[in-house]
Design an enzyme around this catalytic site. Sequence first.
Site, PDB file in Angstrom:
ATOM      1  N   ASP A  97     -13.635   7.051 -39.382  1.00 53.44           N
ATOM      2  CA  ASP A  97     -13.564   6.480 -40.724  1.00 53.44           C
ATOM      3  C   ASP A  97     -13.232   4.992 -40.704  1.00 53.44           C
ATOM      4  O   ASP A  97     -12.094   4.612 -40.448  1.00 53.44           O
ATOM      5  CB  ASP A  97     -12.490   7.244 -41.513  1.00 53.44           C
ATOM      6  CG  ASP A  97     -12.393   6.784 -42.951  1.00 53.44           C
ATOM      7  OD1 ASP A  97     -13.377   6.213 -43.460  1.00 53.44           O
ATOM      8  OD2 ASP A  97     -11.344   6.998 -43.569  1.00 53.44           O
ATOM      9  N   ASP A 115     -18.667   1.270 -44.936  1.00 57.58           N
ATOM     10  CA  ASP A 115     -17.770   2.391 -44.673  1.00 57.58           C
ATOM     11  C   ASP A 115     -18.514   3.569 -44.043  1.00 57.58           C
ATOM     12  O   ASP A 115     -19.433   4.121 -44.638  1.00 57.58           O
ATOM     13  CB  ASP A 115     -17.119   2.821 -45.999  1.00 57.58           C
ATOM     14  CG  ASP A 115     -16.060   3.887 -45.810  1.00 57.58           C
ATOM     15  OD1 ASP A 115     -15.713   4.189 -44.656  1.00 57.58           O
ATOM     16  OD2 ASP A 115     -15.567   4.415 -46.825  1.00 57.58           O
TER      17      ASP A 115
END
Length: 443
Positions: free
Chosen positions: A94, A319
């Site tokens: 992440d 992201d």
Amino acid sequence: MLLIILLAFTHICHSATINSDNHHFLKLPLLHINPLQSPSQAFSSDAARLSSLLSNLHRKPNLPVTSGAYAGAGQYFVTLHLGTPPQPLLLIADTGSDLIWVTCSACRDDCSVTRPAHSAFLARHSSSYWLHHCFDPACRLVPHPRPPVACNHTRLHTPCRYEYSYSDGSITNGFFAKETTSFNSSTGKLLQHDSLAFGCGFKISGPSVSGPSFNGAQGVMGLGRGPISFVTQLGRRFGNKFSYCLKDYTIAPPPTSYLLIGSTTGNSRFRYTPLLTNPLSFTFYYIGIQNVYVDNLKLRVSPSVWEMDKLGNGGTIVDSGTTLTFLPDTAYRHVLAAIRRRVKLPTPAGSPPNFDLCFNVSGIRRPSLPKLSFKLVGNSVFSPPVGNYFIDTSENVKCLALQPVTSPGGFSVIGNLMQQGFLFEFDIGRSQLGFSRSGCSRA
Ligand SMILES: *[C@@H]1O[C@H](CO)[C@@H](O)[C@H](O)[C@H]1NC(C)=O
Ligand SMILES: *[C@@H]1O[C@H](CO)[C@@H](O)[C@H](O)[C@H]1NC(C)=O
Ligand SMILES: *[C@@H]1O[C@H](CO)[C@@H](O)[C@H](O)[C@H]1NC(C)=O
């Protein structure tokens, strides 16, 4: 408190067992788990899962600690070997958060009964597990549970407690610890890093970090820009760079994607855009979008729509932990209108919820859909292939996989679907993001 975290930054991540590294990089396979993926799966159930997932994708604006981890699906996973002897753990990769944390268990004996193999990190089975003391400078790098517990530095056994929350309210809470982590380096050698700071999570709650939406992961590998992230901690040994190429997972069998920590020996085909900083958060990788184009026609969206203000509102992040791409509402409406004008395909009966624009492509072998591109700061253009922003939500139905940012102060997100097929290199040292369409075969 955030400021303290940021200022306390240099204390961690100095010591490594091997100092002279001539290894270029670490190469960690990324596994993809996604409800959209395989064309052979039942389409209808995919669409149903997708729509329940989308309701979770809404991000709160301007939170310093948020993550795409709660997107729940369409995630990339990476295996981390933690402890002595090493225990393999599956983590969500992440780039939208910093903390590395794993589900921990205090189990000592007969653990396979209560804890199926590799479902948690068994701290008592590792000889190198080390708890940070609450007075340890490293402890200032993590947010603490409330109310705060007084830290008496003369007392032993007062471990550093952390509590890290994601924007949907999901929480991981436990001890901030240190461990040895092992890797197979690119040269085939076993590499060890003896002091990886991570959260040993004992209390984990919330939709994005537990239950089925966590997809069987045991934690999150934060790849953000902050001091406690995996890339910051290992970065010094590997040139402060990492890269990945998320390959097209609709291909059967799905190709393996890799997370590369370190330098991936010169790829001259990179285009670059500067990584921007948010005064309020060191976590995210911000880039600057200046204009958006549909079929090479610049849309009339004021460049200010994309900008981050002085308070850190707005802007665009890249992201890996978010599946779809989010654009500012104004820009989103313009893109929608421009595509609608150009595509003369019927809309399907009963369009999937959560998508504003879908087409029935039944009977059309190669439907022609418009080219979407983004002009970035630094005069580079990001032109993803159509498959990165049109997805098959059911057989013969293609939907525009974009979402509007509706919350005031919210930021745009280039999600992992949009990133597919590009090699992205996050060069933290030079503060720039490189991307290349031709780099994936080498990664
Ligand atoms: C800290 O711990 C020491 C030893 O246990 C004790 O003597 C001292 O009173 C404690 N200080 C505070 C402020 O609690
Ligand atoms: C290194 O590779 C070997 C052989 O593929 C594998 O068994 C082992 O688990 C790997 N170790 C780590 C730390 O990745
Ligand atoms: C798509 O179009 C075909 C042919 O016109 C039709 O049979 C089918 O029902 C349509 N599908 C949807 C979901 O609207």
